[in-house]
Scaffold this active site. Structure first.
Site, mmCIF file in Angstrom:
data_model
loop_
_atom_site.group_PDB
_atom_site.id
_atom_site.type_symbol
_atom_site.label_atom_id
_atom_site.label_comp_id
_atom_site.label_asym_id
_atom_site.label_seq_id
_atom_site.Cartn_x
_atom_site.Cartn_y
_atom_site.Cartn_z
ATOM 1 N N HIS A 64 2.493 3.350 -8.978
ATOM 2 C CA HIS A 64 2.305 1.911 -9.203
ATOM 3 C C HIS A 64 3.454 1.216 -9.964
ATOM 4 O O HIS A 64 3.703 -0.075 -9.531
ATOM 5 C CB HIS A 64 1.010 1.585 -10.092
ATOM 6 C CG HIS A 64 -0.271 2.038 -9.108
ATOM 7 N ND1 HIS A 64 -0.563 1.656 -7.825
ATOM 8 C CD2 HIS A 64 -1.444 2.944 -9.625
ATOM 9 C CE1 HIS A 64 -1.557 2.170 -7.513
ATOM 10 N NE2 HIS A 64 -2.270 2.793 -8.514
ATOM 11 N N LEU B 92 10.517 -20.998 -4.629
ATOM 12 C CA LEU B 92 9.404 -20.173 -3.989
ATOM 13 C C LEU B 92 7.918 -19.969 -4.622
ATOM 14 O O LEU B 92 8.208 -19.850 -5.888
ATOM 15 C CB LEU B 92 10.208 -18.612 -3.896
ATOM 16 C CG LEU B 92 9.151 -17.490 -3.573
ATOM 17 C CD1 LEU B 92 9.295 -17.304 -1.986
ATOM 18 C CD2 LEU B 92 9.538 -16.269 -4.211
ATOM 19 N N ASP C 21 0.602 -1.196 0.092
ATOM 20 C CA ASP C 21 0.109 -0.070 0.167
ATOM 21 C C ASP C 21 0.935 1.233 0.003
ATOM 22 O O ASP C 21 2.075 1.317 0.465
ATOM 23 C CB ASP C 21 -0.853 -0.093 1.053
ATOM 24 C CG ASP C 21 -2.071 1.024 1.310
ATOM 25 O OD1 ASP C 21 -2.429 1.574 0.009
ATOM 26 O OD2 ASP C 21 -2.672 1.163 2.101
HETATM 27 C C1 FPP Z 1 -2.311 0.217 -3.312
HETATM 28 O O1 FPP Z 1 -1.769 1.394 -3.129
HETATM 29 C C2 FPP Z 1 -1.552 -0.603 -4.086
HETATM 30 C C3 FPP Z 1 -2.403 -0.961 -5.169
HETATM 31 C C4 FPP Z 1 -3.912 -0.976 -5.211
HETATM 32 C C5 FPP Z 1 -1.747 -1.928 -6.246
HETATM 33 C C6 FPP Z 1 -0.529 -2.422 -5.728
HETATM 34 C C7 FPP Z 1 0.240 -2.974 -6.996
HETATM 35 C C8 FPP Z 1 1.551 -2.975 -7.130
HETATM 36 C C9 FPP Z 1 2.634 -2.615 -6.210
HETATM 37 C C10 FPP Z 1 2.288 -3.412 -8.432
HETATM 38 C C11 FPP Z 1 1.549 -4.863 -8.984
HETATM 39 C C12 FPP Z 1 2.412 -5.402 -9.881
HETATM 40 C C13 FPP Z 1 2.304 -6.695 -10.434
HETATM 41 C C14 FPP Z 1 3.621 -7.330 -11.054
HETATM 42 C C15 FPP Z 1 1.158 -7.572 -10.038
HETATM 43 P P1 FPP Z 1 -2.870 2.835 -3.395
HETATM 44 O O2 FPP Z 1 -2.895 3.190 -4.736
HETATM 45 O O3 FPP Z 1 -4.039 2.546 -2.567
HETATM 46 O O4 FPP Z 1 -1.907 3.991 -2.641
HETATM 47 P P2 FPP Z 1 -2.604 4.939 -1.792
HETATM 48 O O5 FPP Z 1 -3.227 4.731 -0.537
HETATM 49 O O6 FPP Z 1 -1.170 5.816 -1.394
HETATM 50 O O7 FPP Z 1 -3.456 5.934 -2.557
#
Ligand code: FPP
Length: 255
Positions: free
Chosen positions: A52, A146, A35
């Protein structure tokens, strides 16, 4: 000889880096709620998708480190059933990341004996995402290292509803009786059927909630929360989380 010496040196230095943790008691299954991508981007004056993208790059480092430490299963919450509520451009971007990541990293994952796995409803994902993930799962299905378990279009309540429906159908058809329903029956009907429950759950970005993630499976997991935003999360943070985990006494309700 030189090659041997440098290999030896790198083993010693990785041991030194991991000196905070005990090699024996490494959590076998680590689940991570990644997150803080949006906030990371905002702090840098960038669009949310840049967060992201940066977050995707972190996955690689964490997979390598987890593998090096002997973690058996790494579950990553990449897209929840609730994430569809985000603006379409962000959803489209998020759902391109698995393909982007796998296009680049699949050969290394194969070389490292990593087994890619998916937890979530694949049918609702765009075709290009389905193709990339299915290919990765197929090409790594016989790997024994893994397990990299991507939670993609995953929601724990949805998973539990489906498990209840499947069990109810089995009772209705007479292949199971109500008395047969116990913890193992429920576990076997979840999307983690063949996986052990997480030993350690990590959530980044300072939020203290589960957000519909593995509600059944984390019943006895140790939780570790950090204010670090996911794009800033690194190998040392993982080591720190494991070190804290190793200081906890897991009693499973006993004394
Ligand atoms: C939450 O941060 C994160 C997500 C909803 C997406 C997580 C995805 C990745 C880290 C990359 C995925 C990659 C692959 C290869 C599957 P947020 O956007 O809610 O952050 P915020 O709370 O600061 O707005």
């Amino acid at each position: 000889m030189l090659e041997k010496l440098s290999k030896w040196k790198s083993t010693i230095s990785s041991r030194e880096k991991n000196k905070d943790i005990d090699d024996i008691n490494v959590p076998r299954h680590i689940a991570i709620i990644m997150d803080g991508n949006g906030r990371w981007a905002k702090l840098k004056g960038l669009p949310r998708v840049a967060g992201h993208h940066e977050g995707m790059k972190v996955i690689n480092k964490i997979v390598r480190k987890a593998d090096e430490l002997g973690v058996e299963i790494l579950t990553l919450y990449a897209f929840s059933t609730e994430n569809w509520k985000r603006p379409k451009t962000e959803v489209d971007y998020l759902l391109k990341l698995p393909e982007r990541f796998l296009n680049k990293e699949l050969p290394t994952l194969i070389e490292k004996n990593v087994k890619v796995r998916l937890m979530g409803s694949i049918e609702q994902l765009p075709e290009h995402t389905q193709r990339a993930v299915t290919k990765a799962m197929k090409e790594t299905e016989n790997n024994t290292g893994l397990v990299l378990n991507f939670a993609l279009n995953y929601g724990s309540r949805y998973e539990l509803i489906n498990a209840v429906k499947d069990i109810a159908k089995e009772v209705e058809s007479g292949s199971m009786s109500v008395e047969d329903i116990d913890e193992s029956v429920i576990s076997e009907h979840l999307m983690t059927a063949e996986l052990r429950d997480p030993d350690l759950l990590i959530r980044t970005s300072g939020e203290l909630r589960l957000s519909n993630f593995m509600l059944w499976q984390v019943a006895y997991s140790e939780f570790w929360f950090t204010d670090v935003l996911w794009p800033d999360f690194n190998e040392q943070h993982l080591v720190e989380a494991i070190a804290v985990y190793q200081k906890r006494a897991r009693r499973y309700g006993g004394v």
